[in-house]
Design a protein around this motif. Structure first.
Motif, PDB file in Angstrom:
ATOM      1  N   TYR A  75      -1.854  -4.730  -9.205  1.00 23.59           N
ATOM      2  CA  TYR A  75      -3.272  -4.904  -9.349  1.00 23.59           C
ATOM      3  C   TYR A  75      -3.882  -5.381 -10.608  1.00 23.59           C
ATOM      4  O   TYR A  75      -4.565  -6.071 -10.812  1.00 23.59           O
ATOM      5  CB  TYR A  75      -3.945  -3.899  -8.483  1.00 23.59           C
ATOM      6  N   GLU A  76      -3.107  -4.479 -11.827  1.00 25.01           N
ATOM      7  CA  GLU A  76      -3.519  -4.757 -13.149  1.00 25.01           C
ATOM      8  C   GLU A  76      -3.296  -6.398 -13.291  1.00 25.01           C
ATOM      9  O   GLU A  76      -4.232  -7.112 -14.004  1.00 25.01           O
ATOM     10  CB  GLU A  76      -2.950  -3.763 -13.999  1.00 25.01           C
TER      11      GLU A  76
ATOM     12  N   TYR B 127       2.797  -0.226  -8.278  1.00 20.85           N
ATOM     13  CA  TYR B 127       1.413  -0.464  -7.401  1.00 20.85           C
ATOM     14  C   TYR B 127       0.330  -0.903  -8.690  1.00 20.85           C
ATOM     15  O   TYR B 127      -0.440  -1.889  -8.352  1.00 20.85           O
ATOM     16  CB  TYR B 127       1.023   0.503  -6.711  1.00 20.85           C
ATOM     17  N   ARG B 128       0.346  -0.020  -9.294  1.00 21.46           N
ATOM     18  CA  ARG B 128      -0.691  -0.377 -10.445  1.00 21.46           C
ATOM     19  C   ARG B 128      -0.600  -1.477 -11.264  1.00 21.46           C
ATOM     20  O   ARG B 128      -1.605  -2.476 -11.409  1.00 21.46           O
ATOM     21  CB  ARG B 128      -0.787   0.974 -11.618  1.00 21.46           C
TER      22      ARG B 128
ATOM     23  N   GLN C  68       2.335   2.480  -3.325  1.00 24.66           N
ATOM     24  CA  GLN C  68       1.516   3.405  -4.055  1.00 24.66           C
ATOM     25  C   GLN C  68       2.054   4.895  -4.136  1.00 24.66           C
ATOM     26  O   GLN C  68       1.630   5.495  -4.979  1.00 24.66           O
ATOM     27  CB  GLN C  68       0.068   3.079  -3.574  1.00 24.66           C
ATOM     28  N   PHE C  69       2.527   5.205  -2.981  1.00 22.21           N
ATOM     29  CA  PHE C  69       2.600   6.767  -3.122  1.00 22.21           C
ATOM     30  C   PHE C  69       4.280   6.983  -3.248  1.00 22.21           C
ATOM     31  O   PHE C  69       4.653   8.067  -3.241  1.00 22.21           O
ATOM     32  CB  PHE C  69       2.483   7.147  -1.692  1.00 22.21           C
TER      33      PHE C  69
ATOM     34  N   GLN D  84       0.868  -1.194  -0.061  1.00 27.32           N
ATOM     35  CA  GLN D  84       0.040  -0.134   0.044  1.00 27.32           C
ATOM     36  C   GLN D  84       0.825   1.372   0.010  1.00 27.32           C
ATOM     37  O   GLN D  84       0.372   2.242  -0.621  1.00 27.32           O
ATOM     38  CB  GLN D  84      -0.978   0.025   1.182  1.00 27.32           C
TER      39      GLN D  84
END
Lengths: 211, 211
Positions: free
Chosen positions: A136-137, A132-133, A125-126, A122
DNA sequence: CGAAAATATGAATCAGTTGTCATATTGAGA
DNA sequence: TCTCAATATGACAACTGATTCATATTTTCG
């Protein structure tokens, strides 16, 4: 600082060329996972990582280009592990419905056993949204493919399986955050039962809508 | 640094006592939302915020105790706004099922219109976990209450509505992240339709399981 | 109008971090 | 055993960015 224009950031050093080197690198990676998991990416210093690994600061840079790079490596690594775990746990399922139940349970259990996974991912992501993408993709593509197969076999209703994949990932994610990480449960039977009911019957009292 | 034991952090300065003060404070808060949203909490400096607000660095500390404090304020503020928005959009729904559809659509639209919400909230998780948890615990309580009411009215099946609330929040969250923020869609009809089908019928072909 | 309070300013302070480097140590192969 | 490439070390240079503070400026109100 974010790459101060013209400077710093020694790009990826080569892989270790010795057994000793490989061991050290692995120790640092492991220590990074623990340290990021415990303190968070920003609060964790290189110092904390190398201390946990039992090596000197400088050694870190023998194997990794910097703080961001080791985070990327960690996320990639974790992605593989989670997918492998879930795939293994789903293996013997009779149909998609059973696979969903097993998958949800396996995810919750994995998260309870590896809480750093969540935090590192998590927070990544920043730090580097792309990775991060990607996580999940990639995950969602595999998920949607499985749902498509199930659709073809007539195990589940036709419908947009990409949307469904994201919805199902999100639902697992939040249930995991709440019950595995925050409440630190170790038994997920009731949660899986609730969701199983939702998967089988939806929300309404009787399933007499458009068949 | 994490509050270096015995130090720093001037606690909340009093509220502004002048119209001018109130205006300045509001400008800074607004600027903080934009700046955190655009750069992220860590990359955003106080400098960036004050510059965006058109005031000097020092002015920031006239109204806020520090960087973390303004983030907290922002999260609280956002929580109120989202809940108000959703509540308003759900108002005329005939039953829970319709409320779920409207709620999902409203959430997706809100996120598309206020992308900073997502980033600020998610990042707050790693700055001050308590406030993040509060946000969702509060939200989930309200959600579960609504589901309980619907259960009583016979609109939805009996079941664990706390679990359901977390699952539904997670599902909205991920759909919003993917389609509103990443893909930047502005029409969510098909997504709402897919999820509506899931809510009504679950996953299996025909709803002939345990009635 | 003329204090006194409230605000605004921004240079200076101060703590903490990353990444570098010159120097030592290690161990595999000749 | 000797040698050299690979590793390891840790002090330190170079920065970043939050917070403070002494000093203006503005507003309020008697």
């Amino acid at each position: 600082m974010t790459t101060p224009a013209s400077a710093t950031k020694a790009s990826t050093p080569g892989a270790p060329k010795t057994a000793r080197g490989a061991r050290t690198r692995a120790r640092i990676l492991q220590a990074a996972e623990e340290t990021f998991g415990a303190l968070g990416y920003h609060r964790a210093g290189i110092t904390d990582i190398t201390r946990a690994a039992g090596v000197a600061q400088g050694t870190f840079y023998t194997y990794f280009g910097g703080k961001e790079e080791i985070l990327r490596e960690l996320v990639l690594d974790m992605g593989h592990k989670v997918r492998a775990h879930l795939a293994a746990k789903i293996l013997g399922a009779r149909d998609r419905m059973e696979a969903e139940e097993r998958g949800l349970r396996a995810f919750l259990e994995y998260l309870a056993a590896h809480p750093s996974l969540y935090r590192v991912l998590q927070e990544a992501q920043f730090v580097d949204e792309a990775i991060y993408r990607d996580y999940y993709e990639t995950f969602s593509r595999g998920y949607a493919d499985m749902l498509d197969n199930a659709s073809r076999k007539g195990e589940i209703r036709p419908g947009n399986n990409e949307h469904r994949a994201w919805a199902l990932m999100g639902l697992s994610h939040f249930l995991g955050m709440k019950y595995a990480l925050w409440d630190q449960r170790d038994n997920f039977d009731d949660i899986v039962a609730t969701l199983s009911d939702l998967f089988h019957n939806g929300l309404p009292l009787s399933g007499r809508d458009k068949p």
